[in-house]
Design an enzyme around this catalytic site. Structure first.
Site, PDB file in Angstrom:
ATOM      1  N   GLY A  76       4.659  -7.404   0.060  1.00  0.00           N
ATOM      2  CA  GLY A  76       6.048  -7.192  -0.594  1.00  0.00           C
ATOM      3  C   GLY A  76       6.567  -6.156  -0.005  1.00  0.00           C
ATOM      4  CG  ASN A 159       7.879  -2.497 -10.063  1.00  0.00           C
ATOM      5  OD1 ASN A 159       9.053  -2.558  -9.571  1.00  0.00           O
ATOM      6  ND2 ASN A 159       7.165  -1.258  -9.920  1.00  0.00           N
ATOM      7  CD  GLN A 187       5.412  -7.304 -10.917  1.00  0.00           C
ATOM      8  OE1 GLN A 187       5.028  -8.121 -11.786  1.00  0.00           O
ATOM      9  NE2 GLN A 187       4.858  -6.487 -10.096  1.00  0.00           N
ATOM     10  N   GLY A 208       1.895 -11.682  -2.136  1.00  0.00           N
ATOM     11  CA  GLY A 208       0.765 -12.592  -2.512  1.00  0.00           C
ATOM     12  C   GLY A 208      -0.042 -12.089  -3.736  1.00  0.00           C
ATOM     13  CG  HIS A 209      -1.291  -8.001  -4.473  1.00  0.00           C
ATOM     14  ND1 HIS A 209      -1.501  -7.015  -5.387  1.00  0.00           N
ATOM     15  CD2 HIS A 209      -0.450  -7.334  -3.513  1.00  0.00           C
ATOM     16  CE1 HIS A 209      -0.825  -5.960  -5.030  1.00  0.00           C
ATOM     17  NE2 HIS A 209      -0.190  -6.293  -4.200  1.00  0.00           N
ATOM     18  CB  THR A 245      -2.589 -12.208  15.910  1.00  0.00           C
ATOM     19  OG1 THR A 245      -2.442 -11.910  17.198  1.00  0.00           O
ATOM     20  CG2 THR A 245      -3.049 -13.512  15.819  1.00  0.00           C
ATOM     21  CB  CYS A 333      -0.261   2.961  -6.798  1.00  0.00           C
ATOM     22  SG  CYS A 333       1.218   1.922  -6.610  1.00  0.00           S
TER      23      CYS A 333
END
Ligand SMILES: *Cc1c(COP(=O)(O)O)cnc(C)c1O
Length: 393
Positions: A76, A159, A187, A208-209, A245, A333
């Site tokens: 994100g 969030n 979110q 993703g998470h 990659t 965090c």
């Protein structure tokens, strides 16, 4: 049961979520069997390349867009950076626009990026107003749009305070003024139906998470024709807009997690929202000098956030952790940050309230018994935190 620390309770789903076992299973072969570099022309590479293109199509089908409109990123935060930096630089280059418009309640990946563009790259930064719930309306945004606006960024689902912004309507006013709109939907995609044929935003960040996918993977929706410069240069992966990659297993995982989450929204929302509503009502009832932060109704289904007067949020988190509950405070965090969050201050909260914030976010595994136990512990914990705070004051 209260002192049984083997039964820890996770109530921080807005910070991260466990990977769905169905997602993990889909990812695993791409770590070992299908390991070729997707840029290689041989059979091994082509199999990896096919997995990426299938994932891109899977996401496009979920969001009602074209596969070429999805770029994969490292998460994100990178999606937010690519959207803001890439659109701001390119829009200035092509038509001299040099202003950036955001709200004061953006995720740091947007807020600090916008500030860096102002501090180091010569852009002017403006803020759209928010109400006491942290919400912004098209009427707030429209008068601030100019031909010199390079990009607007407004969070979809917040969030920290859970508030949902009317991004479809905000996108209409931006489109009418031919101004690019980015929205951070990291979110929102976990908790709301997301149909990008109905939301005319030009750039949309996904991660993703937060939706039971892996960490370290995200996507940026880039509506066809949107001016964008890469911020990571090198190989020509991702249509030349993001070198490096491709992370095949994580890309496969993100697509599967998003598809499962969006498909199961209808069946998972009722239970989670009922638990959340009960939690909010009972916290406000049981604890004096407590408020809900963010909008009471237009908010993410799993999200509750509070402010308690005269409490240190970091201390509160440690006390709760000691009782086996994982929650968060502010947007940080990290604990130990004594500064009240900018988001809470932007709502107009006084510092003695804003310092005592608590975010409790539920997930599909959360049970009624856990919420009950949390509610039985919280009032005593707040009392302890207030006593500690009045000693240090
Ligand atoms: C978590 C989050 C991000 C950052 O995503 P990462 O994948 O952790 O980099 C950005 N915006 C919002 C709203 C978030 O909740």
């Amino acid at each position: 049961m209260v002192s049984d620390f083997s039964s820890r309770t996770y109530l921080d789903y807005a910070a991260s979520t466990p990977v769905d076992p169905r997602v993990l299973e889909k990812m695993l072969p791409y770590f070992t069997d299908t390991f070729g570099n997707p840029s290689s022309t041989h059979w091994y590479g082509q199999r990896s390349e096919a997995a990426i293109e299938a994932a891109r199509r899977q996401i496009a089908d979920v969001l009602c867009i074209q596969p070429e409109e999805i770029l994969f990123t490292s998460g994100g935060s990178e999606s937010d950076n690519l959207a803001l930096r890439g659109a701001a630089w390119m829009t200035r280059e092509t038509r001299g626009a040099n202003q950036i418009l955001i709200t004061p309640v953006e995720h740091p990946a947007v807020a600090k990026t916008a500030r860096a563009l102002a501090a180091h790259h010569g852009f002017q930064l403006e803020y759209a107003p928010v109400d006491t719930f942290g919400g912004t309306t098209p009427q707030d945004v429209e008068p601030l749009l100019r031909t010199s606006t390079a990009v607007v960024s407004i969070i979809h689902g917040n969030n920290e305070i859970g508030t949902i912004n009317p991004v479809a309507e905000i996108a209409e006013v931006c489109a009418a003024s031919s101004v690019l709109l980015h929205t951070d939907a990291v979110q929102a995609a976990a908790h709301l139906p997301l149909n990008l044929s109905k939301i005319r935003a030009d750039l949309v960040s996904l991660g993703g998470h937060k939706l039971h996918g892996p960490k370290g993977i995200g996507a940026l929706f880039v509506r066809r024709g949107t001016p964008l410069l890469p911020i990571l240069t090198g190989g020509s992966q991702e249509f030349g807009l993001r070198a490096g990659t491709s992370n095949v297993p994580l890309i496969v995982g993100l697509a599967e997690a998003l598809a499962i989450t969006q498909a199961e929204l209808a069946q998972t929302t009722g239970k989670i929202m009922a638990m959340r509503n009960k939690l909010v009502a009972e916290v406000l009832e049981a604890i004096p000098d407590s408020i809900l932060t963010g909008h009471p109704e237009a908010r993410l289904r799993n999200h509750s956030s509070f402010a308690f007067k005269g409490v240190n949020g970091s201390e509160l988190l440690m006390l709760l952790d000691g009782q086996g509950f994982a929650c968060s405070s502010g947007s940080a965090c990290k604990t130990g940050n004594p500064e009240p969050s900018e988001t809470l201050l932007a709502l107009g909260l006084a510092p003695e309230w804003a310092s005592g914030s608590l975010r409790v976010t539920l997930g599909p595994q959360t049970t009624d018994a856990e919420i009950q136990r949390f509610l039985s512990v919280l009032p005593g914990v707040i009392e302890t935190a207030r006593a500690l705070e009045s000693q240090t004051a």
